[in-house]
Scaffold this active site. Structure first.
Site, PDB file in Angstrom:
ATOM      1  CB  CYS A 104      30.881  49.707  44.711  1.00  0.00           C
ATOM      2  SG  CYS A 104      31.965  50.961  45.421  1.00  0.00           S
ATOM      3  CG  HIS A 238      32.596  49.734  40.212  1.00  0.00           C
ATOM      4  ND1 HIS A 238      31.303  50.151  40.409  1.00  0.00           N
ATOM      5  CD2 HIS A 238      33.322  50.294  41.211  1.00  0.00           C
ATOM      6  CE1 HIS A 238      31.243  50.936  41.475  1.00  0.00           C
ATOM      7  NE2 HIS A 238      32.460  51.038  41.981  1.00  0.00           N
ATOM      8  CD  GLU A 240      29.535  48.877  37.567  1.00  0.00           C
ATOM      9  OE1 GLU A 240      29.933  47.765  37.949  1.00  0.00           O
ATOM     10  OE2 GLU A 240      29.500  49.895  38.299  1.00  0.00           O
TER      11      GLU A 240
END
Lengths: 276, 774
Positions: A104, A238, A240
Site C-alpha cells: 500500500c 493488504h 497481512e
C-alpha cells in the site's frame, strides 16, 4: 539459514500504521521481525543500543499507512528522506538480492524511490511509474480479488500457482497504477516481457472487470509489480489483512483453512531461507 | 510565596452588582449564570481579593455544562451510574472493563455536535482525535472507532434553509471526510456506526464518536498523579488560539452570529500525523512503567487537566505556563491556560523517569515538555515567567455546581389520535420505497471511505455477505489480541423517532437494539456507554425528555446487569428554529468467546429454514413505515426485560453451538426489510409466511419495529437442536431460503420482488445524493 533466523526490518516513520499486523504476519510464519523507526537506521536522536543497520536484516518491509500524512503526494516524503540519507545502503541491499516488500503506502514509496518498476537500474533517478488518485476521487476500503499473473520471477508469490486467485482488501486513495502516457505501451510491454506484473484485479468469476472490482482504475488492472530481478515487490492490497481465513471478507460463507495473504509471507521466507 | 504578576489584570468582582456580574460573564465568554457568578463572588470575598482574569476564565471552563455535567448528573447518578458490576475496573475518561485474566477493554462515546455544525470537516476530525485520547489515557490501545451520525433530510430545499444553517448534504460530506481523513491516517479502523436523517437535525447535526481500546491490566492508568513528587510533562502538539472557549460555546444554544466567532477560534484543528506517533509513544511509556498517570487535554485544556489530575491523586499542582510550547507568539497567559488545541496529553511522571520519557518522545519526534509539578497543598497555582497569575483552591475550583433543575414531562404526544394509513394496495412498491429510504438504504458510500480493516483485526466487517453483494450487518467483531480467539462485538443503536414520541421507551429500545445487534453476530452484551444528545436543559420540557430517556436506558441496563462505566451528555442542541429529537445513542460492547463461530446477516444456503424469534406487536409509533407513508401512533415499541434477557441468552447459545447459518436483528422497516437485507447479502432469495405472527394487519406484520426480534437461518439438520435451545422464547418457523426473489406471504402471497430490483432500490439512494457509483 533457518526461517527463525531471518531478520525482517519493518520500517516506520510518523503516519505508518500497518506495522503491527505486518510484523505479526512474519512472526506467525516463523521469522524474526522488528519494527524499526527510520531514525534508528539514520542514528538520529538514538542511543547506541537503539541504532540499527539496514545490512543486518535479510528483508526490508515498508508497511501501509500515511507516512508523514501523505500530504504532498502519497509516499513522497518518506521516499525523499530515504533517498537523501540512505540511498547507498538501500541499493546495496537490493543488489545483494535481499527482498524488499512495499504494501500500500510502501508500494507508493518504492515507486517514488524509483526501485519499482526498476526496469533498467536498481534505482532510477526519477520515478518511472506512478500511483495516482483513484478514479472515484475518494479513499476506498473494499475487498478485492487478485489473480497471480507472475510466471515465476517474483519471489513473493512462488507458493501461488499462476492464475490462482487470492483475496486481499484494498484501502487507499492513491492506488491507480499509471505509466507515462507517451511510453505507456512500450513500458507495459517491457513489464510483461520481463515478467514483472504480479497481481491483477479480477472479478468473482476471475475475469478482468471494471469498478469496483478494479477499485482504482489501474492500467491493465495492475495491483502489484516486482522489479526486473524479482526481489523488490509492491502491491496496493493488504496481504497481512488476510493471513487467517477468518479475516477474509466472506469467511462465514466459505471457510478457508488459511488466509490467502499468507502465501506472500511464506514465499519470501522460503526464498531467503534457501538463498542465505 | 510568589507575588501576583504586576502585569496581570484583576477583575473587579468584590463590589460588583448583579448587573455587573452578568456583564462580566458575558464579556468574558464565561457562560456562567447569576447564581454561579454570586458563588464566585462569595469565594473571593472570603479570600479578600479580586480574581485575576485567568482565574475567572478557569472557573468558567471548569463549571461549564460540558465539563461538570451540572444539569444531568443528578439523573445520571440515579439511573445509570448506580449500576455496578465487578467487571468494571475503572471509571475515568473512558470506562475500563475486564476482558480476560490479563487484559481489559476501554470504551467511551462522546459528541462533537457544535463544532461539526459550523465546520464539519474539522469538527468531526477533532472529534475522532478527542475520543482516541480518552481511550489512550487509560493506557489502552485504541482498536475500533464507531460513528453514529444524524443530519437533516438530504433533499431539503436550499431556499428553505434557515439563515446560518448549512445544508445537510454539505455537513454529511464534510463530516464523513473528516472522520475518514483523521481515522484512516492514525490507523484505527472505523468499524461501526449509523446514519440517520430527520428534520429535527436540520439546525443541529448530531455527530457522535465512539472508541474501544484494549490494554494489559498492568498498564491501566488512572487519570491522576500518584505521589507529591510527580512531574507534569505535556506531550504532543503545540498550543495555539484554536479551540478557545470550545466548552463554553458547547454549553449554550447556537445562534446565527456565533458562527463567525467560532471560525475565529472555537473549532480546533486536527493533526493526525502528530497524533499517530503520540499514540505509540504514550503506549510505550505506559508499557515500560514510566508513568504515574495520564490524561488527555480536551475541553478546557490545561485549566481542566492539571487540577483534575492533581486532585484525583489527593494533591495540588504548580504550573509554569511559559514553558508550554506555542504555535504562535503573543498568546495571553489565559489563552494558553484554556486553549483546546488538539493532540495533547498530560503525563504525570515520577522524577527518576523524566529523562527516559523525554528521550522516548524525542525518538518519535513528539514534543515533550516539563511544565509543572505536584505540590502537597490542594491548590492549583499558575506561574508565568516566575510571577503568579492564578491561585485557586481545588476543592472550590473543581466542585462545579450541580442542579436538580425543574423538569416537566407530560405524555401529551402519546395521547394524540392514532392515524394509521390504509393497507397498501401494492406491497412490492411499499417495500421498495422503504428499502430505498435514506434511513434504510445502503450506507456503502460512507463505509467504503473508512478503513475498517486496518490493524487486521476486523473479523466481522460492517458490510457482510457474498463478494460484490455484501449488505449491512448488525455488529462488527474485533479480535484484539494475537494469542486468543476471544473477540469484542461492537454495535450502536439509537431511535430518535421512538424517543420523540415516548422517550422512556426510546431509551429502552436503544439498549434493546444494541444488545440484540451484539448477540446477532454471536457475542454477548458486556457493557454499555452512551451519548445523550438533547436540547437546552434550562427548559423544563427538554429536561423532562432527558430524564425519561435516562430512566428508560437505566431500566433495561439495570435488569440485564450491564454497567455504563463511561458516558457523555450533549445539551443545547437547539437553535431558535428547532431542537433535536431526544437522541440517546447507545454503544454496546459484547464479548465473543471464539470469533471463528461468529455469524453474519447474509443468507447462506438454499432450503435452510428461516425462523423468527420474538413477537411482532401492533407498535407502529415512530416506525419508518409511518414516517414515509404518513400517520401517527403513540404506541412505540416496548421492551419486556424478562423476555429480552431470555432471548439474548437463547440466540447467543444457538449461534455458539453452531446451529445458525445467518442472523439479523429486526429493526427499521420491520421483517420485510430484515429478510430483504439478508437475501441481498447472500444473493439468494427467501420465502416467508407471516400468517402465524399474530392477528394483526399484514402491514404491521411486515413493517412493525417491535423490539427483541431476530430472523434466524438455521442449518438444515440442526433444526431440532436449535428449537431445543430456543424453547423458552417465542419462536416461529416462517419459511426458507429459496430461489432468487424475496416472497412474503400472509396466508396468501402479498409481495414478491426479484433480488435485482431490491438491490437497485437499496444501493442507489445515498450515491444519488452524494455522487459516485455504487
Amino acid at each position: 539459514m533457518k526461517v527463525e533466523e531471518v531478520k525482517v526490518c519493518i520500517l516506520i516513520i510518523e503516519g505508518t500504521n500497518c506495522e503491527e499486523e505486518t510484523s505479526q504476519a512474519f512472526r506467525r510464519s516463523g521469522a524474526s521481525p522488528e519494527i524499526v523507526h527510520l531514525k534508528q537506521l539514520l542514528g538520529q536522536d538514538t542511543r547506541p543500543e537503539e541504532t540499527r543497520k539496514l545490512g543486518d536484516y535479510q528483508i526490508l518491509v515498508i508497511p501501509g499507512g500515511f507516512s508523514s500524512g501523505d500530504y504532498v503526494r502519497a509516499g513522497a516524503i518518506l521516499a525523499a528522506r530515504i533517498k537523501s540519507r540512505m540511498e547507498g545502503a538501500l541499493v546495496e541491499f537490493i543488489e545483494e538480492g535481499k527482498p524488499v516488500l512495499g504494501i500500500c503506502n510502501g508500494f507508493q514509496i518504492l515507486v517514488e524511490l524509483g526501485v519499482l518498476p526498476g526496469i533498467q537500474s536498481t534505482m532510477s533517478r526519477y520515478p518511472t511509474a506512478s500511483l495516482g488518485w483513484n478514479d472515484s476521487g475518494r479513499f476506498e476500503c473494499r475487498p478485492t480479488l487478485l489473480e497471480n499473473w507472475n510466471k515465476g520471477k517474483c519471489i513473493f508469490t512462488s507458493m501461488l500457482e499462476r492464475g490462482q486467485i487470492i483475496q486481499a482488501p484494498t484501502a487507499h486513495a492513491e492506488g491507480k497504477f499509471m505509466l507515462p502516457k507517451h511510453r505507456e505501451k512500450e513500458l507495459l510491454d517491457t513489464l510483461k516481457d520481463n515478467d514483472q506484473i504480479v497481481f491483477r484485479y479480477v472479478d468473482a468469476e476471475g475475469q478482468i472487470a471494471g469498478y469496483p472490482w478494479n477499485p482504482n482504475g489501474s492500467l491493465f488492472s495492475i495491483a502489484g509489480i516486482c522489479n526486473s530481478e524479482g526481489n523488490v515487490f509492491g502491491m496496493m492490497p493488504h496481504p497481512e489483512r488476510t493471513y487467517f481465513g477468518f479475516q477474509q471478507a466472506d469467511w462465514t460463507r466459505n471457510v478457508p483453512d488459511n488466509g490467502d495473504g499468507k502465501a506472500v509471507f511464506e514465499s519470501v521466507l522460503d526464498y531467503v531461507a534457501k538463498k542465505f | 510565596m510568589e507575588e501576583f504578576s504586576s502585569e496581570i489584570r484583576f477583575v473587579s468582582l468584590l463590589d460588583a452588582s448583579d448587573a455587573d456580574l452578568i456583564r462580566l460573564s458575558d464579556e468574558g465568554g464565561l457562560a456562567l449564570d447569576i447564581a454561579e457568578m454570586k458563588r464566585v463572588q462569595e469565594y473571593y470575598r472570603r479570600r479578600g481579593r479580586d480574581p485575576t482574569d485567568v482565574e475567572l476564565q478557569s472557573i468558567g471552563q471548569a463549571w461549564s455544562e460540558h465539563c461538570c455535567y451540572k444539569s444531568s448528573k443528578v439523573f445520571l447518578k440515579e439511573y445509570l451510574m448506580s449500576i455496578d458490576t465487578p467487571s468494571v475496573i475503572l471509571r475515568g475518561d473512558a470506562g475500563v472493563v475486564d476482558f480476560d485474566e490479563d487484559h481489559a477493554y476501554a470504551l467511551r462515546i462522546e459528541s462533537h455536535n457544535h463544532p461539526s455544525a459550523v465546520e464539519p470537516y474539522g469538527g468531526a476530525a477533532t472529534g475522532i482525535g478527542g475520543i482516541i485520547r480518552d481511550v489512550l489515557c487509560m493506557g489502552a490501545q485504541p482498536v475500533a472507532l464507531i460513528d453514529p451520525l444524524h443530519f437533516g433530510p438530504l433533499d431539503f430545499p436550499h431556499e428553505e434553509l434557515p439563515k446560518g444553517v448549512k445544508h445537510p448534504r454539505y455537513l454529511f460530506e464534510g463530516v464523513v471526510a473528516g472522520i475518514r481523513d483523521y481515522g484512516n491516517r492514525i490507523g484505527i479502523p472505523t468499524v461501526s456506526g449509523s446514519v440517520c436523517f430527520h428534520e429535527g437535525y436540520l439546525g443541529n447535526c448530531i455527530i457522535n464518536v465512539g472508541c474501544v481500546g484494549i490494554a494489559k491490566k498492568k498498564n491501566v492508568l488512572k487519570n491522576a498523579v500518584k505521589t507529591d513528587s510527580d512531574v507534569f510533562i505535556l506531550v504532543g502538539g503545540r498550543t495555539g488560539r484554536d479551540g478557545i472557549h470550545g466548552v463554553t460555546y458547547a454549553s449554550v444554544e447556537l445562534t446565527e452570529d456565533m458562527e463567525e466567532e467560532w471560525m475565529g477560534g472555537a473549532v480546533q484543528l486536527g493533526d493526525p500525523i502528530t497524533k499517530e506517533p503520540l499514540i505509540h509513544a504514550c503506549l510505550e511509556a505506559a508499557e515500560r512503567g514510566f508513568l504515574s498517570g495520564m490524561k488527555d487535554l480536551g475541553g478546557g485544556g490545561l485549566s481542566c487537566v492539571v487540577g483534575e489530575m492533581a486532585l484525583a491523586g489527593g494533591f495540588g499542582a504548580e504550573v509554569n505556563l511559559e514553558k508550554v510550547p506555542l504555535k504562535e507568539e503573543g498568546l495571553q497567559p489565559w489563552e494558553i491556560w484554556i486553549s483546546e488545541s488538539q493532540e495533547r496529553m498530560m503525563l504525570a511522571v515520577p522524577p527518576e523517569k523524566v529523562d527516559e520519557v523525554l528521550h522516548l518522545f524525542k525518538l518519535y519526534d513528539v514534543l515533550a515538555t516539563r511544565v509543572g509539578h505536584v505540590i502537597r497543598d490542594k491548590i492549583v497555582r499558575v506561574l508565568y515567567e516566575g510571577k503568579k497569575i492564578l491561585e485557586l483552591d481545588l476543592d472550590f475550583y473543581t466542585a462545579g455546581p450541580e442542579y436538580c433543575r425543574e423538569y416537566l414531562y407530560d405524555a401529551q404526544s402519546l395521547g394524540k389520535p392514532e392515524a394509521i394509513p390504509e393497507e397498501p394496495e401494492d406491497y412490492n412498491q411499499t417495500i421498495l420505497k422503504l428499502i430505498s429510504s435514506p434511513n434504510i438504504a445502503s450506507k456503502a458510500w460512507v463505509i467504503h471511505q473508512y478503513d475498517h480493516e486496518v490493524r487486521g483485526a476486523t473479523v466481522v466487517k460492517p458490510l457482510q455477505g457474498k463478494m460484490g453483494y455484501a449488505c449491512h450487518g448488525d455488529a462488527a467483531v474485533i479480535k484484539p489480541l494475537e494469542h486468543t480467539f476471544r473477540g469484542l462485538a461492537i454495535a450502536t443503536a439509537t431511535n430518535p423517532t421512538f424517543s420523540e414520541i415516548d422517550p422512556f421507551r426510546g431509551g429502552m429500545s436503544a439498549v434493546d437494539e444494541a444488545c440484540r445487534n451484539i448477540v446477532a453476530v454471536g457475542g454477548f452484551p458486556d457493557s454499555l456507554t452512551n451519548c445523550l444528545n438533547f436540547g437546552n436543559p434550562e427548559k423544563p420540557d427538554r429536561l423532562g425528555l432527558f430524564r425519561e430517556t435516562v430512566r428508560g436506558i437505566g431500566h433495561v441496563a439495570a435488569h440485564l446487569g450491564l454497567p455504563l462505566p463511561s458516558g457523555n451528555v450533549s445539551f443545547y442542541n437547539e437553535t431558535e428554529h428547532s431542537h433535536v429529537p431526544p437522541t440517546p445513542v447507545v454503544l454496546g460492547v459484547g464479548k465473543v468467546p471464539d470469533v471463528r463461530r461468529c455469524v453474519t446477516s447474509d443468507l447462506k444456503e438454499q432450503d435452510n429454514p428461516i425462523f423468527l424469534i420474538g413477537e411482532t406487536k401492533n407498535e407502529m409509533g415512530g416506525s419508518e413505515y409511518l414516517r414515509i407513508f404518513g400517520g401517527h401512533s403513540g404506541t412505540v415499541p416496548n421492551v419486556n426485560v424478562e423476555t429480552l434477557e431470555k432471548s439474548l441468552h437463547a440466540v447467543s447459545r444457538a449461534i455458539n453451538e453452531e446451529t445458525v447459518a445467518s442472523c439479523h436483528d429486526v429493526s427499521h422497516g420491520g421483517i420485510a426489510i430484515a429478510i430483504s437485507e439478508m437475501a441481498l447479502g447472500g444473493d439468494v432469495g427467501a420465502f416467508v409466511d407471516l400468517s402465524k405472527t399474530g392477528t394483526i394487519p399484514t402491514s404491521v406484520k411486515m413493517f412493525s419495529e417491535s423490539n427483541t426480534r431476530w430472523l434466524v437461518e438455521v442449518w438444515r439438520g440442526k433444526e431440532d437442536k436449535f428449537l431445543e435451545i430456543v424453547s423458552d422464547v417465542p419462536t416461529r418457523k416462517l419459511g426458507m431460503v429459496k430461489g432468487s426473489s424475496v416472497i412474503i406471504a400472509d396466508s396468501n402471497i402479498k409481495a414478491g420482488i426479484f433480488l435485482e430490483d431490491l438491490s437497485e432500490a437499496w444501493k442507489r439512494t445515498i450515491y444519488d445524493f452524494m455522487g459516485g457509483t455504487p
